[in-house]
Motif scaffolding. Sequence first.
Motif, PDB file in Angstrom:
ATOM      1  N   ALA A  47     -19.939  16.771   6.156  1.00 30.94           N
ATOM      2  CA  ALA A  47     -18.961  16.943   5.080  1.00 30.94           C
ATOM      3  C   ALA A  47     -17.647  16.295   5.507  1.00 30.94           C
ATOM      4  CB  ALA A  47     -18.733  18.416   4.766  1.00 30.94           C
ATOM      5  N   VAL A  48     -16.869  15.876   4.514  1.00 28.63           N
ATOM      6  CA  VAL A  48     -15.543  15.320   4.763  1.00 28.63           C
ATOM      7  C   VAL A  48     -14.565  15.871   3.735  1.00 28.63           C
ATOM      8  CG1 VAL A  48     -16.328  13.179   5.860  1.00 28.63           C
ATOM      9  CG2 VAL A  48     -16.033  13.243   3.386  1.00 28.63           C
ATOM     10  N   TRP A  49     -13.292  15.826   4.076  1.00 29.11           N
ATOM     11  CA  TRP A  49     -12.261  16.246   3.136  1.00 29.11           C
ATOM     12  C   TRP A  49     -12.109  15.195   2.043  1.00 29.11           C
ATOM     13  CZ3 TRP A  49      -6.534  17.491   4.857  1.00 29.11           C
ATOM     14  CH2 TRP A  49      -5.757  17.783   3.738  1.00 29.11           C
ATOM     15  N   LEU A  50     -11.865  13.942   2.430  1.00 34.33           N
ATOM     16  CA  LEU A  50     -11.600  12.878   1.460  1.00 34.33           C
ATOM     17  C   LEU A  50     -12.653  11.789   1.525  1.00 34.33           C
ATOM     18  CD1 LEU A  50      -7.818  12.267   2.221  1.00 34.33           C
ATOM     19  CD2 LEU A  50      -8.773  13.699   0.412  1.00 34.33           C
ATOM     20  N   ARG A  51     -12.855  11.153   0.412  1.00 30.13           N
ATOM     21  CA  ARG A  51     -13.624   9.914   0.405  1.00 30.13           C
ATOM     22  C   ARG A  51     -12.776   8.864  -0.299  1.00 30.13           C
ATOM     23  NH1 ARG A  51     -15.822   7.398  -4.403  1.00 30.13           N
ATOM     24  NH2 ARG A  51     -15.548   8.892  -6.058  1.00 30.13           N
ATOM     25  N   ARG A  52     -12.907   7.637   0.156  1.00 33.28           N
ATOM     26  CA  ARG A  52     -12.142   6.529  -0.430  1.00 33.28           C
ATOM     27  C   ARG A  52     -12.709   6.210  -1.806  1.00 33.28           C
ATOM     28  NH1 ARG A  52      -7.518   4.937   0.453  1.00 33.28           N
ATOM     29  NH2 ARG A  52      -7.869   4.876   2.684  1.00 33.28           N
ATOM     30  N   GLU A  53     -11.824   6.057  -2.789  1.00 34.07           N
ATOM     31  CA  GLU A  53     -12.224   5.693  -4.144  1.00 34.07           C
ATOM     32  C   GLU A  53     -13.046   4.400  -4.114  1.00 34.07           C
ATOM     33  OE1 GLU A  53      -9.760   5.665  -8.198  1.00 34.07           O
ATOM     34  OE2 GLU A  53      -9.082   4.167  -6.753  1.00 34.07           O
ATOM     35  N   GLY A  54     -14.139   4.398  -4.843  1.00 34.26           N
ATOM     36  CA  GLY A  54     -14.996   3.224  -4.930  1.00 34.26           C
ATOM     37  C   GLY A  54     -16.029   3.114  -3.819  1.00 34.26           C
ATOM     38  N   VAL A  55     -15.992   4.021  -2.853  1.00 33.00           N
ATOM     39  CA  VAL A  55     -16.960   4.010  -1.753  1.00 33.00           C
ATOM     40  C   VAL A  55     -18.020   5.064  -2.042  1.00 33.00           C
ATOM     41  CG1 VAL A  55     -17.276   4.429   0.720  1.00 33.00           C
ATOM     42  CG2 VAL A  55     -15.249   3.207  -0.083  1.00 33.00           C
ATOM     43  N   ASP A  56     -19.271   4.664  -1.979  1.00 35.20           N
ATOM     44  CA  ASP A  56     -20.370   5.605  -2.183  1.00 35.20           C
ATOM     45  C   ASP A  56     -20.457   6.520  -0.969  1.00 35.20           C
ATOM     46  OD1 ASP A  56     -22.612   6.835  -3.283  1.00 35.20           O
ATOM     47  OD2 ASP A  56     -23.963   5.438  -2.265  1.00 35.20           O
ATOM     48  N   GLU A  74      -1.224  -1.491  11.574  1.00 30.14           N
ATOM     49  CA  GLU A  74      -2.192  -2.042  12.542  1.00 30.14           C
ATOM     50  C   GLU A  74      -3.575  -2.175  11.922  1.00 30.14           C
ATOM     51  OE1 GLU A  74      -1.937   0.597  15.898  1.00 30.14           O
ATOM     52  OE2 GLU A  74       0.017  -0.186  16.515  1.00 30.14           O
ATOM     53  N   TYR A  75      -3.972  -1.195  11.135  1.00 28.92           N
ATOM     54  CA  TYR A  75      -5.282  -1.233  10.482  1.00 28.92           C
ATOM     55  C   TYR A  75      -5.382  -2.437   9.557  1.00 28.92           C
ATOM     56  CZ  TYR A  75      -9.180   0.262   7.507  1.00 28.92           C
ATOM     57  OH  TYR A  75     -10.345   0.333   6.801  1.00 28.92           O
ATOM     58  N   HIS A  76      -4.347  -2.663   8.761  1.00 32.31           N
ATOM     59  CA  HIS A  76      -4.374  -3.763   7.807  1.00 32.31           C
ATOM     60  C   HIS A  76      -4.192  -5.132   8.473  1.00 32.31           C
ATOM     61  CE1 HIS A  76      -5.037  -1.364   4.329  1.00 32.31           C
ATOM     62  NE2 HIS A  76      -4.099  -0.552   4.701  1.00 32.31           N
ATOM     63  N   ALA A  77      -3.547  -5.157   9.617  1.00 31.07           N
ATOM     64  CA  ALA A  77      -3.375  -6.416  10.343  1.00 31.07           C
ATOM     65  C   ALA A  77      -4.712  -6.913  10.902  1.00 31.07           C
ATOM     66  CB  ALA A  77      -2.362  -6.228  11.475  1.00 31.07           C
ATOM     67  N   LYS A  78      -5.639  -5.972  11.162  1.00 31.61           N
ATOM     68  CA  LYS A  78      -6.975  -6.352  11.670  1.00 31.61           C
ATOM     69  C   LYS A  78      -7.783  -7.081  10.606  1.00 31.61           C
ATOM     70  CE  LYS A  78      -7.806  -2.137  13.477  1.00 31.61           C
ATOM     71  NZ  LYS A  78      -8.657  -1.069  14.000  1.00 31.61           N
ATOM     72  N   GLY A  79      -7.438  -6.871   9.338  1.00 33.77           N
ATOM     73  CA  GLY A  79      -8.138  -7.547   8.253  1.00 33.77           C
ATOM     74  C   GLY A  79      -9.341  -6.850   7.888  1.00 33.77           C
ATOM     75  N   MET A  89       0.848  -1.186   0.000  1.00 31.14           N
ATOM     76  CA  MET A  89       0.000   0.000   0.000  1.00 31.14           C
ATOM     77  C   MET A  89       0.888   1.241   0.000  1.00 31.14           C
ATOM     78  SD  MET A  89      -3.130   1.128   2.441  1.00 31.14           S
ATOM     79  CE  MET A  89      -4.299   0.383   1.349  1.00 31.14           C
ATOM     80  N   GLN A  90       0.560   2.180  -0.830  1.00 33.65           N
ATOM     81  CA  GLN A  90       1.325   3.421  -0.895  1.00 33.65           C
ATOM     82  C   GLN A  90       0.802   4.403   0.146  1.00 33.65           C
ATOM     83  OE1 GLN A  90      -0.037   4.742  -4.873  1.00 33.65           O
ATOM     84  NE2 GLN A  90      -0.259   6.754  -3.973  1.00 33.65           N
ATOM     85  N   ILE A  91       1.658   5.314   0.566  1.00 34.03           N
ATOM     86  CA  ILE A  91       1.272   6.358   1.506  1.00 34.03           C
ATOM     87  C   ILE A  91       1.112   7.646   0.723  1.00 34.03           C
ATOM     88  CG2 ILE A  91       2.071   7.774   3.417  1.00 34.03           C
ATOM     89  CD1 ILE A  91       3.263   5.269   4.626  1.00 34.03           C
ATOM     90  N   ARG A  92      -0.021   8.309   0.926  1.00 33.08           N
ATOM     91  CA  ARG A  92      -0.292   9.602   0.268  1.00 33.08           C
ATOM     92  C   ARG A  92      -0.273  10.667   1.351  1.00 33.08           C
ATOM     93  NH1 ARG A  92      -1.219  14.216  -1.309  1.00 33.08           N
ATOM     94  NH2 ARG A  92      -2.633  14.750  -3.003  1.00 33.08           N
ATOM     95  N   THR A 110     -11.032  12.594  -3.760  1.00 35.76           N
ATOM     96  CA  THR A 110     -11.012  11.146  -3.602  1.00 35.76           C
ATOM     97  C   THR A 110      -9.588  10.669  -3.389  1.00 35.76           C
ATOM     98  OG1 THR A 110     -12.949  10.945  -5.024  1.00 35.76           O
ATOM     99  CG2 THR A 110     -11.602   8.979  -4.749  1.00 35.76           C
ATOM    100  N   VAL A 111      -9.418   9.784  -2.410  1.00 33.32           N
ATOM    101  CA  VAL A 111      -8.123   9.152  -2.186  1.00 33.32           C
ATOM    102  C   VAL A 111      -8.161   7.777  -2.857  1.00 33.32           C
ATOM    103  CG1 VAL A 111      -8.734   8.192   0.082  1.00 33.32           C
ATOM    104  CG2 VAL A 111      -6.357   8.595  -0.457  1.00 33.32           C
ATOM    105  N   PRO A 112      -7.129   7.424  -3.618  1.00 35.45           N
ATOM    106  CA  PRO A 112      -7.139   6.141  -4.318  1.00 35.45           C
ATOM    107  C   PRO A 112      -7.271   4.950  -3.377  1.00 35.45           C
ATOM    108  CG  PRO A 112      -5.359   7.529  -5.138  1.00 35.45           C
ATOM    109  CD  PRO A 112      -5.926   8.205  -3.920  1.00 35.45           C
ATOM    110  N   THR A 113      -7.857   3.880  -3.877  1.00 34.14           N
ATOM    111  CA  THR A 113      -8.084   2.675  -3.092  1.00 34.14           C
ATOM    112  C   THR A 113      -6.806   2.163  -2.438  1.00 34.14           C
ATOM    113  OG1 THR A 113      -9.916   2.070  -4.518  1.00 34.14           O
ATOM    114  CG2 THR A 113      -8.964   0.313  -3.195  1.00 34.14           C
ATOM    115  N   GLY A 114      -5.705   2.168  -3.148  1.00 33.44           N
ATOM    116  CA  GLY A 114      -4.462   1.614  -2.627  1.00 33.44           C
ATOM    117  C   GLY A 114      -3.598   2.576  -1.848  1.00 33.44           C
ATOM    118  N   ALA A 115      -4.136   3.712  -1.436  1.00 33.98           N
ATOM    119  CA  ALA A 115      -3.322   4.706  -0.731  1.00 33.98           C
ATOM    120  C   ALA A 115      -3.793   4.879   0.710  1.00 33.98           C
ATOM    121  CB  ALA A 115      -3.381   6.045  -1.454  1.00 33.98           C
ATOM    122  N   TRP A 116      -2.838   5.077   1.593  1.00 33.93           N
ATOM    123  CA  TRP A 116      -3.119   5.391   2.989  1.00 33.93           C
ATOM    124  C   TRP A 116      -2.912   6.884   3.154  1.00 33.93           C
ATOM    125  CZ3 TRP A 116      -5.234   2.806   6.899  1.00 33.93           C
ATOM    126  CH2 TRP A 116      -5.124   3.328   8.182  1.00 33.93           C
TER     127      TRP A 116
END
Length: 132
Positions: A87-96, A127-132, A1-4, A104-110
């Motif tokens: 309101a929010v600053w970012l939304r995750r790509e592919g999430v309604d 830690e987030y990704h370790a939770k699954g 995963m890339q970091i943005r 939009t922040v790309p799906t593969g970016a943190w």
Amino acid sequence: MQIRRYTWAEFDRAIRILRFTAGVDWANVAAVFGEPRGGMPLAVALSHHRAVPLVNHSGGRVLWVDDIYDSGSTYRARGKPFYGHHAVWLRREGVDCPIPFVETVPTGAWAVFPWEDPVRAEKDMREYHAKG
């Protein structure tokens, strides 16, 4: 995963958009609430720029803001049921995202925000990704 990593200049741009063009009904907003931790910087800036109070309670004319709409769980748990505006600053790509957002922040970016410690942010990501 890339970091943005987002910058303070990008934060300032997001505040300008939320202030004027992101679909927030400012005529019906009397105060701003920032979701702890990530929504607080947005809430403080919007409170100053729109000259509305920063509050720690819910209400129909309170704007709830957060840094990112990822899965929507925070919004559903705390934003949607208690606040009249959102309101929010970012939304995750592919999430309604049913509320106003800036970009939009790309799906593969943190997303790492300018107020975050980059080392801690990388640990949070693992830690987030370790939770699954």
